[in-house]
Design an enzyme around this catalytic site. Structure first.
Site, PDB file in Angstrom:
ATOM      1  N   GLU A 229     -11.515   3.151   5.382  1.00  0.00           N
ATOM      2  CA  GLU A 229     -10.516   4.094   5.930  1.00  0.00           C
ATOM      3  C   GLU A 229     -11.310   5.167   6.679  1.00  0.00           C
ATOM      4  O   GLU A 229     -11.295   5.216   7.899  1.00  0.00           O
ATOM      5  CB  GLU A 229      -9.682   4.702   4.792  1.00  0.00           C
ATOM      6  CG  GLU A 229      -8.657   5.737   5.260  1.00  0.00           C
ATOM      7  CD  GLU A 229      -7.929   6.441   4.109  1.00  0.00           C
ATOM      8  OE1 GLU A 229      -8.399   6.388   2.961  1.00  0.00           O
ATOM      9  OE2 GLU A 229      -6.880   7.067   4.384  1.00  0.00           O
TER      10      GLU A 229
ATOM     11  N   HIS B 175       0.861  -1.196   0.000  1.00  0.00           N
ATOM     12  CA  HIS B 175       0.000   0.000   0.000  1.00  0.00           C
ATOM     13  C   HIS B 175       0.887   1.232   0.000  1.00  0.00           C
ATOM     14  O   HIS B 175       1.307   1.728   1.060  1.00  0.00           O
ATOM     15  CB  HIS B 175      -0.930  -0.028   1.218  1.00  0.00           C
ATOM     16  CG  HIS B 175      -1.983   1.045   1.204  1.00  0.00           C
ATOM     17  ND1 HIS B 175      -3.166   0.948   1.906  1.00  0.00           N
ATOM     18  CD2 HIS B 175      -2.046   2.240   0.562  1.00  0.00           C
ATOM     19  CE1 HIS B 175      -3.896   2.034   1.714  1.00  0.00           C
ATOM     20  NE2 HIS B 175      -3.231   2.841   0.900  1.00  0.00           N
TER      21      HIS B 175
HETATM   22  N1  HPA Z   1      -6.809   7.202   0.805  1.00  0.00           N
HETATM   23  C1  HPA Z   1      -7.465   7.468  -0.326  1.00  0.00           C
HETATM   24  N2  HPA Z   1      -6.872   7.950  -1.394  1.00  0.00           N
HETATM   25  C2  HPA Z   1      -5.564   8.179  -1.359  1.00  0.00           C
HETATM   26  C3  HPA Z   1      -4.827   7.915  -0.235  1.00  0.00           C
HETATM   27  C4  HPA Z   1      -5.482   7.392   0.909  1.00  0.00           C
HETATM   28  O1  HPA Z   1      -4.909   7.131   1.972  1.00  0.00           O
HETATM   29  N3  HPA Z   1      -3.551   8.252  -0.536  1.00  0.00           N
HETATM   30  C5  HPA Z   1      -3.525   8.679  -1.813  1.00  0.00           C
HETATM   31  N4  HPA Z   1      -4.758   8.637  -2.328  1.00  0.00           N
HETATM   32 ZN    ZN Z   2      -3.887   4.654   0.229  1.00  0.00          ZN
END
Ligand code: HPA
Ligand code: ZN
Length: 327
Positions: free
Chosen positions: A192, A9
């Site tokens: 997230e 990731h």
């Molecule tokens: N989340 C969503 N989109 C993203 C992220 C992330 O952590 N980093 C770069 N694009």
């Molecule tokens: Zn990411």
């Protein structure tokens, strides 16, 4: 010797350090709205995902040529190598570059050139995962997939990133079906900032083989049991979660609870330039805030090797390196 790691990731655009941003801005005649490297670095403070994305998309404007992407990737790989990375499957955001007039070939060939050098000089193996921007129209994702499908020499899979809440995985069901039918691997950011339900959708509707972040799965015990049972790895990024306030404090991070429930947890850096550390720094931050035994650290590293899309022979080599590290 550093723990041998697979990084699953990592947004290559999120490795753009302020000094390189200024260097590329000068080279390309792009003006950044900051007077100095220090002034730009001082902007790296966020209160949620969107506040980060605003700066992330603005600053990547300095990336214009294949050489820029190669230099960006080279600098990431040098630091990753120092922190024990032996295999990386990196994300890139081609829609953001194409929208600025940069051809996808420049992006893919630039990143690819640096990946080839790293395999030769550092022994790091790799793959590229094309991410769809979920806050852009699905037609745009469909078009960039078509472009990506002409470059399956480099692109091993697709992912889904950018602003999560309000953009559920369901929107991308057909695009993902097409990617899967073309033989690409599929992963997706989910859980997230978005709810556990988005993780379920990513599994059920997109066929996601891994979930990026996925930490809000902890709110749904049935889902946690399913992730464990189906061996769906979570690519967890502790410093990112802290900096974007997905967790109030690292001490509250659910990664050990997920691990104890049998979920294949992996540790990664996400956007290391922006979030205060590369992958090894994420391991250290977890150790300091939550505790991390050698057994736990090597389990996370093993989970990442097993969840990677590397050929079986390469996975076996990496597992052997891990065994040697354990001694
Ligand atoms: N989340 C969503 N989109 C993203 C992220 C992330 O952590 N980093 C770069 N694009
Ligand atoms: Zn990411």
């Amino acid at each position: 010797m550093a723990l041998p790691k697979a990084e699953l990731h990592l947004h290559i655009e999120g490795t753009l350090e302020p000094d390189l941003a200024f260097e590329l801005a000068g080279r390309n005649g792009v003006s950044l709205p900051y007077g100095s490297v220090e002034e730009l670095a001082a902007q790296y403070r966020f209160y949620d995902l969107q506040s980060f994305l605003d700066l992330y998309y603005a600053t990547m404007d300095v990336l214009r040529t294949g050489d820029d992407f190669a230099e960006l990737t080279r600098r990431y790989l040098a630091r990753a190598s120092e922190q024990g990375v032996r295999h990386v499957e990196l994300f890139f955001d081609p829609q953001a570059h194409v929208a600025r007039g940069v051809r996808i070939e420049e992006v893919v060939d630039g990143i690819g050139a640096a990946l080839d050098e790293a395999e030769r000089d550092l022994g790091i193996t790799s793959g590229m995962i094309l991410c769809f921007l979920r806050d852009e129209p699905v037609e745009s994702a469909d078009r960039i997939l078509s472009a990506g499908l002409t470059r399956t020499d480099r692109v091993i899979g697709v992912g889904l990133d950018s602003a999560e809440v309000g953009y559920p995985p369901a929107l991308f069901e057909a695009v993902y079906r097409r990617a899967r039918e073309a033989g690409l691997h599929v992963v997706a950011h989910a859980g997230e900032e978005g709810p556990a339900g988005y993780v379920r959708e990513a599994l059920d509707l997109l066929g996601a083989e891994r979930i990026d972040h996925g930490i809000r799965s902890i709110e749904d015990p049935e889902l946690v049991a399913r992730l464990a049972h189906e061996r769906i790895a979570l690519t967890v990024c502790p410093l990112s979660n802290l900096r974007l306030r997905a967790v109030p404090d690292l001490a509250d991070h659910p990664l050990h609870r997920l691990d104890e429930a049998g979920v294949a947890v992996t540790i990664n850096s996400d956007d290391p330039s922006y979030f205060g550390g590369y992958i090894g720094d994420n391991f250290v931050a977890v150790r300091d805030a939550l505790g991390l035994s050698a057994d736990q650290a090597s389990r996370f590293a093993r989970n990442a090797i097993e969840a990677s899309f590397a050929p079986e022979k390469r996975k076996a080599e990496l597992l052997q390196e891990l065994e040697a590290w354990r001694g």
